[in-house]
Design a protein around this motif. Structure first.
Motif, mmCIF file in Angstrom:
data_model
loop_
_atom_site.group_PDB
_atom_site.id
_atom_site.type_symbol
_atom_site.label_atom_id
_atom_site.label_comp_id
_atom_site.label_asym_id
_atom_site.label_seq_id
_atom_site.Cartn_x
_atom_site.Cartn_y
_atom_site.Cartn_z
ATOM 1 N N GLY A 226 29.899 -2.803 3.664
ATOM 2 C CA GLY A 226 28.592 -2.043 4.580
ATOM 3 C C GLY A 226 27.547 -2.971 4.705
ATOM 4 O O GLY A 226 27.574 -4.148 4.498
ATOM 5 N N ALA A 227 26.582 -2.536 5.597
ATOM 6 C CA ALA A 227 25.543 -3.317 6.060
ATOM 7 C C ALA A 227 24.726 -3.767 5.068
ATOM 8 O O ALA A 227 24.440 -2.806 4.242
ATOM 9 C CB ALA A 227 24.929 -2.859 7.491
ATOM 10 N N PRO A 228 23.822 -4.984 5.129
ATOM 11 C CA PRO A 228 23.050 -5.231 3.964
ATOM 12 C C PRO A 228 21.939 -4.573 4.068
ATOM 13 O O PRO A 228 21.562 -3.925 5.294
ATOM 14 C CB PRO A 228 22.693 -6.786 4.255
ATOM 15 N N ARG A 229 21.246 -4.338 3.152
ATOM 16 C CA ARG A 229 20.034 -3.259 3.208
ATOM 17 C C ARG A 229 18.691 -3.970 3.649
ATOM 18 O O ARG A 229 18.321 -5.046 3.146
ATOM 19 C CB ARG A 229 19.679 -2.718 1.793
ATOM 20 N N ARG A 230 18.075 -3.563 4.688
ATOM 21 C CA ARG A 230 16.797 -3.993 5.131
ATOM 22 C C ARG A 230 15.737 -3.668 4.111
ATOM 23 O O ARG A 230 15.590 -2.785 3.553
ATOM 24 C CB ARG A 230 16.646 -3.496 6.624
ATOM 25 N N ARG A 231 14.755 -4.827 4.108
ATOM 26 C CA ARG A 231 13.615 -4.795 3.275
ATOM 27 C C ARG A 231 12.524 -3.753 4.150
ATOM 28 O O ARG A 231 12.160 -4.085 5.147
ATOM 29 C CB ARG A 231 13.024 -6.096 2.971
ATOM 30 N N GLY A 232 12.215 -2.966 3.362
ATOM 31 C CA GLY A 232 11.160 -1.910 4.034
ATOM 32 C C GLY A 232 9.947 -2.426 3.660
ATOM 33 O O GLY A 232 9.551 -3.450 3.008
ATOM 34 N N PRO A 233 8.721 -1.626 4.231
ATOM 35 C CA PRO A 233 7.406 -2.299 3.956
ATOM 36 C C PRO A 233 7.123 -2.381 2.547
ATOM 37 O O PRO A 233 7.483 -1.521 1.580
ATOM 38 C CB PRO A 233 6.612 -1.021 4.610
ATOM 39 N N LEU A 234 5.894 -3.114 2.196
ATOM 40 C CA LEU A 234 5.639 -3.398 0.847
ATOM 41 C C LEU A 234 4.847 -2.337 0.453
ATOM 42 O O LEU A 234 3.559 -1.850 1.317
ATOM 43 C CB LEU A 234 4.763 -4.761 0.846
ATOM 44 N N GLN A 235 5.119 -1.702 -0.701
ATOM 45 C CA GLN A 235 3.960 -0.422 -1.095
ATOM 46 C C GLN A 235 2.762 -1.119 -1.675
ATOM 47 O O GLN A 235 2.824 -2.162 -2.136
ATOM 48 C CB GLN A 235 4.911 -0.039 -2.226
ATOM 49 N N GLU A 236 1.651 -0.381 -1.439
ATOM 50 C CA GLU A 236 0.469 -0.637 -1.719
ATOM 51 C C GLU A 236 0.460 -0.413 -3.573
ATOM 52 O O GLU A 236 0.802 0.456 -3.779
ATOM 53 C CB GLU A 236 -0.544 0.050 -1.257
ATOM 54 N N ARG A 237 0.088 -1.715 -4.119
ATOM 55 C CA ARG A 237 0.029 -1.525 -5.756
ATOM 56 C C ARG A 237 -1.564 -1.608 -6.246
ATOM 57 O O ARG A 237 -1.618 -1.808 -7.460
ATOM 58 C CB ARG A 237 0.889 -2.575 -6.338
ATOM 59 N N CYS A 238 -2.261 -1.945 -5.176
ATOM 60 C CA CYS A 238 -3.822 -2.180 -5.699
ATOM 61 C C CYS A 238 -4.589 -0.790 -5.384
ATOM 62 O O CYS A 238 -4.219 -0.387 -4.225
ATOM 63 C CB CYS A 238 -4.444 -3.435 -4.797
ATOM 64 N N ALA A 239 -5.562 -0.773 -6.120
ATOM 65 C CA ALA A 239 -6.323 0.444 -6.043
ATOM 66 C C ALA A 239 -7.339 0.232 -4.925
ATOM 67 O O ALA A 239 -7.836 -0.951 -4.848
ATOM 68 C CB ALA A 239 -6.932 0.864 -7.221
ATOM 69 N N LEU A 240 -7.776 1.129 -4.090
ATOM 70 C CA LEU A 240 -8.585 0.820 -3.118
ATOM 71 C C LEU A 240 -10.137 0.725 -3.554
ATOM 72 O O LEU A 240 -10.709 1.432 -4.387
ATOM 73 C CB LEU A 240 -8.886 1.921 -2.065
ATOM 74 N N ALA A 241 -10.670 -0.447 -3.428
ATOM 75 C CA ALA A 241 -12.008 -0.800 -3.923
ATOM 76 C C ALA A 241 -13.424 -0.270 -3.199
ATOM 77 O O ALA A 241 -14.214 0.156 -3.681
ATOM 78 C CB ALA A 241 -12.090 -2.451 -4.190
ATOM 79 N N GLN A 242 -13.163 -0.338 -1.862
ATOM 80 C CA GLN A 242 -14.152 -0.132 -1.188
ATOM 81 C C GLN A 242 -13.748 0.296 0.193
ATOM 82 O O GLN A 242 -12.776 -0.563 0.522
ATOM 83 C CB GLN A 242 -15.465 -1.094 -1.310
ATOM 84 N N ASP A 243 -14.543 0.853 1.080
ATOM 85 C CA ASP A 243 -14.342 1.009 2.608
ATOM 86 C C ASP A 243 -15.333 0.310 3.295
ATOM 87 O O ASP A 243 -16.720 0.541 3.093
ATOM 88 C CB ASP A 243 -14.384 2.488 2.767
ATOM 89 N N VAL A 244 -15.019 -0.258 4.077
ATOM 90 C CA VAL A 244 -15.835 -1.095 5.128
ATOM 91 C C VAL A 244 -15.964 -0.471 6.519
ATOM 92 O O VAL A 244 -14.655 -0.762 6.942
ATOM 93 C CB VAL A 244 -15.940 -2.604 4.968
ATOM 94 N N VAL A 245 -16.656 -0.093 7.295
ATOM 95 C CA VAL A 245 -16.888 0.315 8.567
ATOM 96 C C VAL A 245 -17.287 -0.769 9.396
ATOM 97 O O VAL A 245 -18.237 -1.245 9.091
ATOM 98 C CB VAL A 245 -17.626 1.487 8.714
ATOM 99 N N LEU A 246 -16.415 -1.255 10.343
ATOM 100 C CA LEU A 246 -16.580 -2.375 11.380
ATOM 101 C C LEU A 246 -16.994 -1.773 12.867
ATOM 102 O O LEU A 246 -15.893 -1.181 13.177
ATOM 103 C CB LEU A 246 -15.679 -3.085 11.254
ATOM 104 N N ALA A 247 -18.222 -2.030 12.991
ATOM 105 C CA ALA A 247 -18.695 -1.160 14.456
ATOM 106 C C ALA A 247 -18.087 -2.040 15.335
ATOM 107 O O ALA A 247 -17.914 -3.451 15.529
ATOM 108 C CB ALA A 247 -19.907 -1.126 14.493
ATOM 109 N N ALA A 248 -17.700 -1.396 16.431
ATOM 110 C CA ALA A 248 -17.294 -2.042 17.832
ATOM 111 C C ALA A 248 -18.304 -1.963 18.811
ATOM 112 O O ALA A 248 -18.867 -0.815 19.086
ATOM 113 C CB ALA A 248 -15.943 -1.521 18.190
#
Length: 468
Positions: free
Chosen positions: A13-35
């Protein structure tokens, strides 16, 4: 051979493609960047980007410890937080242990790295932090070895050269798919290996297992009778055991094999059985003589390597050699298939096929095939115990950490450094097999506050997997 047969058994069969890396780190902070949106623009929400970062910075903390004088004249001083050692905090110590053991960074480079971060520390102090006050790790390493040997259905073993106190030694690996332990000494004898299998116990035990193992090693009948008849069955340590053999007169018998060595090997194996270790377990090795104890199985990769190393001198010899190797590879692939789905009928067929392959008249490989045929029981142990591996690749992978450590850092000088190296390398490998973060494990044992759950003793995890 292992890679080739593994590739042959993969479904097409066709080789399995690598999917997106799952997040393993806990979210430390939210930073809002103004445009800089011009007037009249409409807000359309946010476009999120997750950025992984790491901050390393030196800190100098002053703990002001309260002092009180009690009415009865005693002085009370507030205790330091847990993990503080000699003026250095637990976070620094965890970083040093992780970088040195898992990252294989030398003490000199660790000192230079920390100095560059603004933390003044000498190489000698780095060595102290890596080798002293490690009782919690040394004790857990011993408990892991005992738990692993007590519940093991099989273990694989290997060894490699080591240097300690400017002398040549040997590091022995003991483990399976659940645990790993390393022990370093100065001898590759069977006596030394059996002493390691006691997992820290010191007794010599004369029981039925000890006597049965010595009958297989041709210990003289009178010597066996003397050992069996004496009322002393458990001797506390090596010095007392030597005195016991002298009292029995075994050290005065000038015969071959040496009765003292054979009796000592039997008593060590009796101690292993007495403490409930390696019961019904198979020992898989690369055919080094010191590992040939108990129920033994041979590594097929090392056996085939003997054929692979032969150098043909004629085209006919080259064809015979290639045909022999191909037959062994096909047989090995079928052994792997049998291990996945055992069947008595297939086991009988494989035994008959082994006879045909290793009794072939194959010219230049005739003597080698006859040599391997004499080890038939050990090569076909998988037919009785399909759960065991056919090779020692796991041991080879584990012990590579010791080889890398030897090449980068050289040898050890002190007993504390030797014990720290063996214990921490073994715990790192065990954490990997148990799917436990080694960095988090170090923090938990050094009592660093963490948001995650506490990590139970690794020996308990090894027992849980064994009983599952």
């Amino acid at each position: 051979m292992e890679r080739a047969t593994a590739a042959a058994t993969k479904p097409p069969g066709a080789p399995r493609r690598r999917g997106p890396l799952q997040e393993r780190c806990a979210l430390a902070q939210d930073v809002v960047l103004a445009a800089p949106a011009p007037a009249g623009s409409r807000f359309k929400g946010y476009e999120d980007v997750l950025v992984r970062d790491l901050r390393l910075e030196a800190q100098l903390i002053r703990y002001r410890r309260e002092r009180w004088l009690t009415p009865d004249g005693r002085t009370l001083v507030a205790p330091l937080p847990p993990g503080v050692t000699g003026g250095f905090g637990p976070h620094l110590r965890r970083f040093l242990l992780a970088a040195h053991v898992q990252g294989q960074v030398t003490c000199e480079r660790l000192g230079a790295l920390l100095s560059g971060l603004g933390l003044a520390i000498s190489k000698r102090q780095v060595v102290r932090l890596l080798t002293t006050q490690l009782d919690v790790f040394l004790g857990e390493d011993q408990a892991v070895l005992r738990a692993g040997l007590a519940g093991a259905r099989w273990i694989s073993v290997d060894d490699t050269a080591a240097r300690h106190a400017r002398a040549d030694g040997v590091t022995t690996q003991i483990g399976n798919d659940r645990f790993t332990a390393f022990r370093t000494g100065f001898s590759k004898s069977r006596l030394s290996f059996l002493a390691l299998l006691r997992a820290g116990h010191l007794e010599y035990v004369v029981n039925e297992a000890a006597l049965a193992s010595r009958r297989g090693r041709s210990l003289a009948g009178p010597a066996l009778a003397v050992l069996a008849a004496h009322p002393t069955k458990i001797v506390p340590d090596e010095a007392a055991w030597r005195a016991h053999l002298t009292a029995l007169g075994l050290d005065r018998q000038a015969v071959t094999p040496d009765p003292v060595t054979i009796a000592s090997e039997g008593a060590l194996w009796g101690a292993v059985e007495h403490h409930g270790l390696l019961r019904e377990a198979v020992i898989v090795s690369d055919d080094a003589g010191q590992f040939r104890v108990g129920r033994h199985a041979l590594c097929w990769v090392h056996a085939e390597r003997l054929v692979h190393k032969l150098i043909p001198t004629t085209p006919a010899q080259a064809r015979a050699l290639q045909m022999t190797r191909q037959l062994i590879w096909w047989f090995y692939a079928d052994l792997k298939a049998y291990a996945r789905a055992p069947c008595p009928r297939r086991a009988s067929a494989l035994r008959a096929r082994f006879e045909r392959i290793f009794r072939r008249r194959s010219g230049m490989v005739l003597r080698l095939l006859a040599r391997l045929h004499r080890r038939k029981a050990e090569l076909l142990r998988v037919l009785e115990r399909p759960e065991i591996p056919l090779h020692t690749n796991g041991s080879e992978s584990d012990i590579r950490a010791c080889v890398t450590k030897r090449k980068i850092s050289g040898g050890t000088m002190s007993g504390a450094g030797l014990a720290a190296r063996d214990a921490l390398l073994g715990l790192m490998k065990t954490c990997g097999k148990l799917k436990v973060s080694f960095f988090r494990y170090l923090g938990d044992r050094l009592r660093i506050p963490d948001d995650g759950p506490a990590i139970p003793p690794l020996s308990d995890l090894v027992r849980q997997i064994a009983s599952a």
